[in-house]
Write a protein that holds these residues in place. Structure first.
Motif, PDB file in Angstrom:
ATOM      1  N   LEU A   1       0.832  -1.212   0.000  1.00 46.64           N
ATOM      2  CA  LEU A   1       0.000   0.000   0.000  1.00 46.64           C
ATOM      3  C   LEU A   1       0.861   1.253   0.000  1.00 46.64           C
ATOM      4  O   LEU A   1       0.563   2.226  -0.711  1.00 46.64           O
ATOM      5  CB  LEU A   1      -0.920   0.010   1.215  1.00 46.64           C
ATOM      6  N   VAL A   2       1.919   1.246   0.791  1.00 51.37           N
ATOM      7  CA  VAL A   2       2.759   2.442   0.883  1.00 51.37           C
ATOM      8  C   VAL A   2       3.471   2.699  -0.446  1.00 51.37           C
ATOM      9  O   VAL A   2       3.505   3.829  -0.935  1.00 51.37           O
ATOM     10  CB  VAL A   2       3.763   2.277   2.032  1.00 51.37           C
ATOM     11  N   LEU A   3       4.000   1.631  -1.034  1.00 45.47           N
ATOM     12  CA  LEU A   3       4.659   1.800  -2.339  1.00 45.47           C
ATOM     13  C   LEU A   3       3.655   2.312  -3.363  1.00 45.47           C
ATOM     14  O   LEU A   3       3.956   3.206  -4.164  1.00 45.47           O
ATOM     15  CB  LEU A   3       5.257   0.476  -2.817  1.00 45.47           C
ATOM     16  N   THR A   4       2.444   1.746  -3.345  1.00 44.89           N
ATOM     17  CA  THR A   4       1.430   2.156  -4.310  1.00 44.89           C
ATOM     18  C   THR A   4       1.033   3.613  -4.110  1.00 44.89           C
ATOM     19  O   THR A   4       0.884   4.367  -5.075  1.00 44.89           O
ATOM     20  CB  THR A   4       0.192   1.261  -4.176  1.00 44.89           C
ATOM     21  N   THR A   5       0.858   4.018  -2.844  1.00 44.11           N
ATOM     22  CA  THR A   5       0.444   5.400  -2.592  1.00 44.11           C
ATOM     23  C   THR A   5       1.480   6.368  -3.151  1.00 44.11           C
ATOM     24  O   THR A   5       1.139   7.329  -3.845  1.00 44.11           O
ATOM     25  CB  THR A   5       0.273   5.655  -1.087  1.00 44.11           C
ATOM     26  N   PHE A   6       2.742   6.090  -2.843  1.00 46.13           N
ATOM     27  CA  PHE A   6       3.786   6.987  -3.341  1.00 46.13           C
ATOM     28  C   PHE A   6       3.793   6.988  -4.865  1.00 46.13           C
ATOM     29  O   PHE A   6       3.851   8.051  -5.502  1.00 46.13           O
ATOM     30  CB  PHE A   6       5.148   6.535  -2.800  1.00 46.13           C
ATOM     31  N   GLY A   7       3.690   5.794  -5.450  1.00 45.37           N
ATOM     32  CA  GLY A   7       3.661   5.719  -6.905  1.00 45.37           C
ATOM     33  C   GLY A   7       2.509   6.514  -7.486  1.00 45.37           C
ATOM     34  O   GLY A   7       2.654   7.202  -8.492  1.00 45.37           O
ATOM     35  N   LEU A   8       1.346   6.447  -6.830  1.00 43.19           N
ATOM     36  CA  LEU A   8       0.180   7.159  -7.355  1.00 43.19           C
ATOM     37  C   LEU A   8       0.337   8.669  -7.245  1.00 43.19           C
ATOM     38  O   LEU A   8      -0.194   9.402  -8.089  1.00 43.19           O
ATOM     39  CB  LEU A   8      -1.092   6.701  -6.631  1.00 43.19           C
ATOM     40  N   THR A   9       1.058   9.148  -6.216  1.00 45.81           N
ATOM     41  CA  THR A   9       1.272  10.596  -6.170  1.00 45.81           C
ATOM     42  C   THR A   9       2.125  11.024  -7.373  1.00 45.81           C
ATOM     43  O   THR A   9       1.853  12.054  -7.983  1.00 45.81           O
ATOM     44  CB  THR A   9       1.963  11.045  -4.866  1.00 45.81           C
ATOM     45  N   LEU A  10       3.137  10.205  -7.709  1.00 43.29           N
ATOM     46  CA  LEU A  10       3.970  10.562  -8.876  1.00 43.29           C
ATOM     47  C   LEU A  10       3.167  10.439 -10.168  1.00 43.29           C
ATOM     48  O   LEU A  10       3.206  11.313 -11.028  1.00 43.29           O
ATOM     49  CB  LEU A  10       5.193   9.648  -8.948  1.00 43.29           C
ATOM     50  N   LEU A  11       2.425   9.334 -10.265  1.00 41.76           N
ATOM     51  CA  LEU A  11       1.634   9.116 -11.478  1.00 41.76           C
ATOM     52  C   LEU A  11       0.592  10.220 -11.632  1.00 41.76           C
ATOM     53  O   LEU A  11       0.360  10.726 -12.733  1.00 41.76           O
ATOM     54  CB  LEU A  11       0.951   7.751 -11.399  1.00 41.76           C
ATOM     55  N   GLY A  12      -0.015  10.603 -10.502  1.00 43.95           N
ATOM     56  CA  GLY A  12      -1.021  11.667 -10.532  1.00 43.95           C
ATOM     57  C   GLY A  12      -0.411  12.964 -11.016  1.00 43.95           C
ATOM     58  O   GLY A  12      -0.997  13.672 -11.849  1.00 43.95           O
ATOM     59  N   THR A  13       0.775  13.295 -10.500  1.00 47.32           N
ATOM     60  CA  THR A  13       1.442  14.520 -10.943  1.00 47.32           C
ATOM     61  C   THR A  13       1.773  14.430 -12.422  1.00 47.32           C
ATOM     62  O   THR A  13       1.598  15.383 -13.178  1.00 47.32           O
ATOM     63  CB  THR A  13       2.727  14.736 -10.137  1.00 47.32           C
ATOM     64  N   PHE A  14       2.242  13.252 -12.825  1.00 49.80           N
ATOM     65  CA  PHE A  14       2.553  13.066 -14.243  1.00 49.80           C
ATOM     66  C   PHE A  14       1.303  13.279 -15.093  1.00 49.80           C
ATOM     67  O   PHE A  14       1.329  14.004 -16.093  1.00 49.80           O
ATOM     68  CB  PHE A  14       3.120  11.660 -14.456  1.00 49.80           C
ATOM     69  N   LEU A  15       0.183  12.671 -14.666  1.00 45.63           N
ATOM     70  CA  LEU A  15      -1.049  12.797 -15.456  1.00 45.63           C
ATOM     71  C   LEU A  15      -1.508  14.237 -15.534  1.00 45.63           C
ATOM     72  O   LEU A  15      -1.875  14.731 -16.600  1.00 45.63           O
ATOM     73  CB  LEU A  15      -2.161  11.951 -14.824  1.00 45.63           C
ATOM     74  N   THR A  16      -1.485  14.940 -14.386  1.00 37.62           N
ATOM     75  CA  THR A  16      -2.002  16.301 -14.410  1.00 37.62           C
ATOM     76  C   THR A  16      -1.049  17.237 -15.130  1.00 37.62           C
ATOM     77  O   THR A  16      -1.460  18.266 -15.641  1.00 37.62           O
ATOM     78  CB  THR A  16      -2.220  16.832 -12.986  1.00 37.62           C
ATOM     79  N   ARG A  17       0.232  16.907 -15.141  1.00 37.65           N
ATOM     80  CA  ARG A  17       1.200  17.827 -15.701  1.00 37.65           C
ATOM     81  C   ARG A  17       1.526  17.561 -17.164  1.00 37.65           C
ATOM     82  O   ARG A  17       2.177  18.364 -17.802  1.00 37.65           O
ATOM     83  CB  ARG A  17       2.496  17.774 -14.882  1.00 37.65           C
ATOM     84  N   SER A  18       1.140  16.406 -17.685  1.00 38.23           N
ATOM     85  CA  SER A  18       1.586  16.085 -19.032  1.00 38.23           C
ATOM     86  C   SER A  18       0.483  16.234 -20.061  1.00 38.23           C
ATOM     87  O   SER A  18       0.743  16.181 -21.242  1.00 38.23           O
ATOM     88  CB  SER A  18       2.087  14.654 -19.068  1.00 38.23           C
ATOM     89  N   SER A  19      -0.748  16.396 -19.593  1.00 32.66           N
ATOM     90  CA  SER A  19      -1.928  16.415 -20.456  1.00 32.66           C
ATOM     91  C   SER A  19      -1.994  15.174 -21.330  1.00 32.66           C
ATOM     92  O   SER A  19      -2.607  15.169 -22.378  1.00 32.66           O
ATOM     93  CB  SER A  19      -2.004  17.687 -21.307  1.00 32.66           C
ATOM     94  N   VAL A  20      -1.370  14.073 -20.867  1.00 34.33           N
ATOM     95  CA  VAL A  20      -1.412  12.835 -21.626  1.00 34.33           C
ATOM     96  C   VAL A  20      -2.836  12.291 -21.667  1.00 34.33           C
ATOM     97  O   VAL A  20      -3.223  11.592 -22.597  1.00 34.33           O
ATOM     98  CB  VAL A  20      -0.437  11.801 -21.029  1.00 34.33           C
ATOM     99  N   VAL A  21      -3.641  12.654 -20.645  1.00 36.58           N
ATOM    100  CA  VAL A  21      -4.987  12.104 -20.619  1.00 36.58           C
ATOM    101  C   VAL A  21      -5.904  12.778 -21.616  1.00 36.58           C
ATOM    102  O   VAL A  21      -6.931  12.235 -21.981  1.00 36.58           O
ATOM    103  CB  VAL A  21      -5.598  12.174 -19.209  1.00 36.58           C
ATOM    104  N   VAL A  22      -5.541  13.977 -22.035  1.00 37.91           N
ATOM    105  CA  VAL A  22      -6.364  14.613 -23.057  1.00 37.91           C
ATOM    106  C   VAL A  22      -6.056  13.991 -24.407  1.00 37.91           C
ATOM    107  O   VAL A  22      -6.926  13.642 -25.183  1.00 37.91           O
ATOM    108  CB  VAL A  22      -6.123  16.137 -23.083  1.00 37.91           C
TER     109      VAL A  22
END
Lengths: 188, 681
Positions: free
Chosen positions: B280-301
């Motif tokens: 869970l801890v590894l996943t949480t940290f990974g998701l904060t990075l992934l979340g930042t990546f998603l919001t910052r890269s506009s890859v989801v658009v």
């Protein structure tokens, strides 16, 4: 340990009543009848709830509103035409309303919009084709999770307390109950 | 130019500090006898000072209109009000990474405070990980996300911040809250890696991160709540949650982090779920990075906008690298740490925790799937599709109800094994009250199933907590109750947060089931009836505020001919953006919110979208209760020093009295309260 007979007498009854300040002996004597009465009242109230809710929701189903929520506003980022304040969205809502009034089915209306705006107009892609896994994967994950939890838990008889342990716990409990508020602050 | 130089120098200092910290702490963790604490302290000081200088210079450059600095030239303007000049410090990509690294430096300093000596191997190992993560972020600031470029010739003015980010004061509050939450989850990640690397089984790493976990969780909750409020009050689309990828990116670490703070209790109390906690801890940290990546890269658009920013690939690379290292270590060493105990019965407190974890991670998985699915489909087949609210709602509503159910039973079930009788005896009165409330609502004519069920569950949770409080207290005096609640902050903070969650769920159900909306076009003086009022458009006024032009419509609400309220929805026109930004007007009363947003404004007519949301304040109140629960669990305890390492002389002289448990972190649990020990049960 539910199936142990209550050999330890009233002094060991768990604090099942709502009255923490009563001496423990007074609480243990709660008759089973009270439980039964509570259960009956509960079942009665729940019946009222279920019957009331089965009678249908207060609002008639609004097909147009449901469809609005499933169609993406093409000029917005990821908002449905129901949620979007844009002009395009309100024009599309009008079309949905007209088609519902004309008696067309949900599938027909969705197909109409897909034809005009492409597959991205649907916010809930169908469980088929490219979007099949979107619906299948959550189900697989749920089944795997439930399986994992069930295998983690060990079925079997519960361990029972020895008479000596029982006596120790009983003594501790009585001491705690006598010692009043100071006992509460201690770490368990 | 001086600010650019100072900022860049600060960043370089901090980068050097974090690299030094990584090296020194790594050495200390490997060979404790040769290590000293002083170099660690100096490295952290360097990092904190450097970070402060870098953020400070950026802010000063913004405030003094130093357009020679590239970031200022791109994200500020002379006409921008002071407050939005300050918030411009994090309203664009480079600045937000500076803020991130500053917060990270702060958390690193917090970890250092726990590390009392260099032979605390768990602590120095964690510091090494913190240093490495910080080195990555300071490295970003000094290279691809460098805000301190120098422009020549110096531009005379800039375009100002993104229009949406200078539209409301919330931009000063929401991002910092969210970042403290995001970055805080680096601390448990660092400790988990350190424990894995050193094969340190046990609960030490959990005990030492409890504070950081709670800080991160509380701030992330606050950030989410404030974000929803911002979306509702400011963005003007009439809702507070759109399942937008950016929102999901913030929700994902919260879901897994919430699962973690629950399962951590199980490990501390019962020694179970050790491996699961690390996952869970590894996943949480990974998701904060992934979340930042998603919001910052506009890859989801669109996947094709991926290459527009060079920060995004770096973030993705770091995400992959940290997950490979984390899960690689876990695969190699995890078995050494795995707890040997097994769950005795699913019907127990820890069983409820396990079900709660299953549901929360399932919800996180579904949210991640829905967010990323369009990206994958587009990457694989090139065709586009969208996944939105109907999908997420269909998944989240049943999972949410199941979660609330475990929330209603779990906290009142004893550990190890709960017999039906104990649970019944603890829950019969709350259940009766809940059923009575639900039946009352049905009889009063409310027929919305979700709302009635939520009221039932909510009353059970609240009444169950109240019953628990009253029965465990020695007497009913407020002083004793307060002492009880103070004595077990973890448990009672959790119960408070549960009540808040139920209030939030109820508010969401009410807003979904009982709200009204309509769109109307009004000519001057024309009226429309809505939400029990007659709404009249009484003209429009224009104001020039320098950094934007405001056009404000005056909408009068009358009841029985008497003027009750005037609402003033606006359109704000910024020079940097062609399309105007609508600012809705919301009138909140105890019964309902009346929400008016302009969609078009012309000289002779206006188009408005109107919403009526019953009891919308409950949503914000519920969020505040959740945060208050987190703060309560955090507060009031002095920082305890790390458990002293066992000295060669054997058990220390101050051995705890036999009837006290020496572990300070055991206060999560109420089941061992004097009058609640399930002896006969």
């Amino acid at each position: 340990v539910p199936d142990q007979p209550a050999t330890n007498g009233p002094a060991l009854a768990p604090a099942s009543g709502g009255s923490g300040s009563n001496p423990p002996a007074a609480r243990a004597g709660r008759p089973r009848g009270t439980d039964l009465l509570l259960l009956l009242a509960l079942v009665g109230l729940l019946t009222v709830v279920v019957v009331g809710l089965l009678g249908g929701s207060g609002r008639p189903p609004d097909r147009a509103a449901e469809l609005d929520a499933r169609l993406r506003c093409p000029v917005c980022k990821s908002v449905s035409i129901a949620d979007s304040p844009a002009e395009t969205a309100s024009a599309m809502r009008l079309v949905v309303r007209e088609q519902v009034a004309a008696g067309r089915s949900d599938a027909e209306i969705l197909a109409y919009f897909e034809e005009r705006y492409g597959p991205t107009v649907r916010l809930d892609p169908p469980a088929a084709g490219r979007s099949l896994w979107l619906w299948v994967l959550p189900a697989i994950a749920a089944v795997a999770g439930v399986g994992l939890v069930l295998t983690r838990s060990r079925a079997g008889p519960l361990p029972t307390l020895s008479e000596r342990d029982r006596a120790l716990v009983a003594a501790e409990l009585t001491a705690l109950r006598r010692s009043g508020p100071e006992a509460v602050d201690r770490e368990p | 130019v001086i600010w650019a130089a100072a900022g860049y120098a600060g960043t370089t200092l901090a980068l050097a500090g974090s690299l030094a910290l990584t090296i020194f702490a790594w050495r200390a963790a490997r060979r404790p006898p040769t290590a000293r604490r002083a170099p660690l302290r100096r490295a952290v000081t360097l990092m904190v000072v450097g970070a402060a200088v870098s953020m400070g210079s950026l802010e000063l450059a913004l405030v003094t209109d130093s357009f020679a600095v590239s970031y200022v030239a791109q994200n500020s303007s002379r006409a921008t009000p002071l407050i939005f000049k300050v918030t411009a410090g994090w309203s664009a990509l480079a600045g937000s990474i500076v803020l991130w690294s500053v917060v990270l430096a702060g958390f690193t300093a917090g970890v250092l405070r726990q590390v009392r000596s260099a032979d605390d191997r768990l602590g120095t190992g964690a510091l090494a990980v913190m240093g490495a993560v910080a080195a990555f972020f300071f490295g970003l600031v000094s290279t691809v996300a460098n805000p301190f470029g120098v422009l020549s010739p110096v531009p005379l003015d800039g375009p100002g911040p993104n229009a949406l980010l200078q539209n409301h004061l919330m931009v000063a509050i929401h991002p910092p809250l969210l970042y403290i939450g995001y970055v805080g989850f680096t601390v448990p990640f660092a400790f988990a890696l350190s424990a894995l690397a050193q094969r340190q089984a046990g609960v030490e790493w959990l005990r030492r991160t409890r504070r950081a976990n709670l800080v991160a969780w509380t701030f992330l909750s606050a950030g989410l709540g404030v974000g929803a409020w911002w979306s509702y009050e400011v963005l003007g689309w009439g809702g507070f949650w759109a399942w937008d990828p950016v929102e999901n990116a913030a929700l994902l670490p919260w879901l897994v982090g919430t699962a973690f703070i629950h399962s951590a209790v199980v490990q501390v109390r019962r020694g179970l779920l050790q491996s699961w906690n690390i996952v869970l801890v590894l996943t949480t940290f990974g998701l904060t990075l992934l979340g930042t990546f998603l919001t910052r890269s506009s890859v989801v658009v669109s996947v094709h906008s991926f290459t527009t920013s060079s920060v995004a690939p770096a973030l993705l690379g770091f995400f992959v690298a940290s997950m490979v290292v984390g899960f690689g270590l876990f695969a190699l060493r995890g078995s050494a740490l795995a707890s040997t105990g097994r769950l005795e019965s699913l019907a127990s407190r820890e069983g409820a925790f396990l079900v709660n974890n299953l549901l929360l991670t399932l919800l996180a998985f579904v949210t991640l799937l829905g967010t990323l699915y369009p990206v994958f489909v587009e990457a694989v087949s090139g065709s586009q599709l969208s996944v939105g609210r109907p999908f997420f709602d269909r998944m989240a509503v049943p999972i949410g109800f199941a979660l609330l159910l475990t929330m209603g039973i779990g906290p009142f079930a004893p550990y190890r094994a709960a017999s039906g009788r104990v649970v019944w005896s603890r829950l019969r009165l709350p259940l009766l009250l809940g059923a009575a409330a639900a039946a009352g609502l049905v009889l009063a004519g409310l027929r919305s199933a979700p709302i009635v069920l939520l009221v039932l569950l909510g009353v059970v949770v609240a009444a169950g907590s109240a019953r628990q409080l009253l029965t465990t207290a020695p007497d009913r005096r407020p002083r004793s109750l307060l002492r009880l609640v103070r004595g077990r902050r973890g448990y009672w903070g959790g119960q408070l947060a549960h009540v808040g969650v139920v209030v939030v769920a109820l508010a969401i159900a009410v807003s979904a089931g009982l709200s009204d909306r309509t769109s109307v076009t009004l000519r001057a003086g024309q009226s429309v009836d809505f939400a029990g009022y007659s709404l009249t458009w009484a003209g429009t006024t224009g104001t020039d505020r320098g950094f934007r032009r405001e056009q404000t419509a005056r909408i009068e609400l009358r009841r029985d001919g008497a003027l009750v309220q005037v609402l003033a929805p606006r359109l704000n026109q910024y020079p940097s953006q062609q399309q105007a930004v609508a600012s809705p007007a919301v009138w909140t009363t105890a019964q309902q919110d009346v929400y008016v947003a302009l969609s078009a404004l012309e000289p002779d007519r206006i188009s408005v979208n109107l919403w009526r949301y019953p009891m919308m304040w409950a949503l914000w109140a519920g969020g505040a209760i959740v945060v208050a629960g987190g703060l309560w669990a955090l507060g009031g305890r002095t920082r305890r020093p790390a458990e002293p390492e066992p000295t060669p002389a054997g058990p220390a002289a101050g051995t705890p009295e036999p009837d006290r448990t020496p572990e300070p972190a055991t206060e999560h649990d109420p089941a061992a309260e004097p009058s609640q020990v399930p002896v006969r049960a």
